[in-house]
Motif scaffolding. Structure first.
Motif, short mmCIF file in Angstrom:
data_model
loop_
_atom_site.label_atom_id
_atom_site.label_comp_id
_atom_site.label_asym_id
_atom_site.label_seq_id
_atom_site.Cartn_x
_atom_site.Cartn_y
_atom_site.Cartn_z
N THR A 102 0.82 -1.29 0.01
CA THR A 102 0.04 -0.02 0.09
C THR A 102 0.78 1.19 -0.06
O THR A 102 0.56 2.32 -0.81
CB THR A 102 -0.88 0.04 1.30
OG1 THR A 102 -1.57 -1.27 1.33
CG2 THR A 102 -1.73 1.27 1.06
N TRP A 103 1.95 1.42 0.87
CA TRP A 103 2.75 2.55 1.17
C TRP A 103 3.35 2.73 -0.45
O TRP A 103 3.45 3.89 -0.85
CB TRP A 103 3.93 2.20 1.94
CG TRP A 103 4.84 3.28 2.26
CD1 TRP A 103 4.82 4.62 1.91
CD2 TRP A 103 5.74 3.22 3.42
NE1 TRP A 103 5.70 5.14 2.56
CE2 TRP A 103 6.52 4.52 3.39
CE3 TRP A 103 6.26 2.22 4.09
CZ2 TRP A 103 7.58 4.77 4.30
CZ3 TRP A 103 7.48 2.48 5.01
CH2 TRP A 103 7.96 3.64 5.01
N SER A 104 4.10 1.74 -1.07
CA SER A 104 4.75 1.92 -2.50
C SER A 104 3.72 2.39 -3.44
O SER A 104 4.11 2.98 -4.41
CB SER A 104 5.37 0.54 -2.70
OG SER A 104 4.36 -0.50 -2.98
N VAL A 105 2.45 1.83 -3.34
CA VAL A 105 1.34 2.45 -4.33
C VAL A 105 1.06 3.88 -4.03
O VAL A 105 1.02 4.57 -5.21
CB VAL A 105 0.15 1.51 -4.46
CG1 VAL A 105 -1.02 1.93 -5.20
CG2 VAL A 105 0.60 0.12 -4.84
N PHE A 106 0.82 4.01 -2.94
CA PHE A 106 0.37 5.59 -2.63
C PHE A 106 1.54 6.70 -2.41
O PHE A 106 1.17 7.84 -2.18
CB PHE A 106 -0.42 5.66 -1.32
CG PHE A 106 -1.97 5.01 -1.83
CD1 PHE A 106 -2.76 5.52 -2.30
CD2 PHE A 106 -2.10 3.72 -1.06
CE1 PHE A 106 -4.04 5.26 -2.59
CE2 PHE A 106 -3.31 3.16 -1.55
CZ PHE A 106 -4.22 3.97 -2.37
N ASP A 107 2.82 6.14 -2.44
CA ASP A 107 3.80 7.02 -2.08
C ASP A 107 4.88 6.65 -2.72
O ASP A 107 6.11 6.15 -2.26
CB ASP A 107 4.28 7.11 -0.63
CG ASP A 107 5.45 8.59 -0.34
OD1 ASP A 107 5.68 8.99 -1.44
OD2 ASP A 107 5.97 8.38 0.90
N PRO A 108 5.09 6.54 -4.39
CA PRO A 108 5.97 5.67 -5.15
C PRO A 108 7.33 6.35 -4.70
O PRO A 108 8.61 5.72 -5.13
CB PRO A 108 5.62 5.81 -6.48
CG PRO A 108 4.45 6.78 -6.40
CD PRO A 108 3.71 6.94 -4.88
N SER A 118 7.03 -4.78 -2.52
CA SER A 118 6.32 -3.43 -3.25
C SER A 118 5.14 -3.93 -4.27
O SER A 118 5.24 -4.93 -5.01
CB SER A 118 7.62 -2.59 -4.16
OG SER A 118 8.62 -2.38 -3.38
N ALA A 119 4.33 -2.87 -4.25
CA ALA A 119 2.98 -3.23 -4.98
C ALA A 119 2.43 -4.71 -4.85
O ALA A 119 2.04 -5.29 -5.93
CB ALA A 119 3.23 -2.95 -6.64
N TYR A 120 2.47 -4.95 -3.65
CA TYR A 120 1.96 -6.26 -3.28
C TYR A 120 2.72 -7.45 -3.95
O TYR A 120 1.85 -8.47 -3.98
CB TYR A 120 0.41 -6.33 -3.68
CG TYR A 120 -0.28 -5.15 -2.91
CD1 TYR A 120 -0.55 -5.13 -1.60
CD2 TYR A 120 -0.67 -4.18 -3.74
CE1 TYR A 120 -1.26 -3.92 -1.07
CE2 TYR A 120 -1.30 -3.09 -3.24
CZ TYR A 120 -1.56 -2.97 -1.91
OH TYR A 120 -2.40 -1.86 -1.33
#
Length: 145
Positions: A102-108, A118-120
């Motif tokens: 979730t973090w990597s999707v919303f704060d790339p 990353s990205a699940y």
């Protein structure tokens, strides 16, 4: 010829020592071992050669490697303590995949390079997202004593 059941081993086929990593659990052990080797070698290389480029993703890759190694060893060892270790590892892995994903999707921008989670786990065909769920189901299904 039958094998003697080793004390403290749980789950799986009694003829195989009753380990949680026996029977269908062998596939789980194999997948975790592959991810343990892959995540460990990847994170070690990244930390040794490029840590200053993306310290957060590389440190998180190292955390994933430790989790994969712990789960692999626990599944191979068997026993009630190992079952608890594997259970905690699968829960930590699932939480890591969801949080980091979730973090990597919303704060790339926080992830200039990717991690296993990353990205699940998209770069790994979402196996890092599915694997802990399968692990939890296997630990729940395999006999407790």
């Amino acid at each position: 010829m039958t094998r003697a059941r080793r004390p403290g081993r749980t789950g799986g086929d009694p003829a195989d020592g009753g380990r949680i990593g026996s029977g269908p659990g062998r596939l789980l052990v194999t997948l975790y071992a592959v991810f343990a080797v892959g995540a460990t070698s990847r994170s070690a290389y990244q930390i040794a050669t490029r840590f200053d480029e993306a310290p957060l993703p590389y440190a998180l890759s190292a955390v994933a490697a430790v989790v994969y190694c712990a789960i692999t060893v626990a599944l191979v060892r068997g026993g009630e303590a190992a079952r608890r270790t594997a259970l905690a590892g699968c829960v930590a892995e699932l939480a890591g995949v969801v949080v980091v994903g979730t973090w990597s999707v919303f704060d790339p921008e926080a992830f200039p390079d990717t991690t296993v989670w990353s990205a699940y786990g998209m770069g790994y065909l979402f196996i890092p997202l599915v694997l802990p769920v399968v692990g939890l189901l296997w630990l729940r299904r395999s006999p407790a004593s």
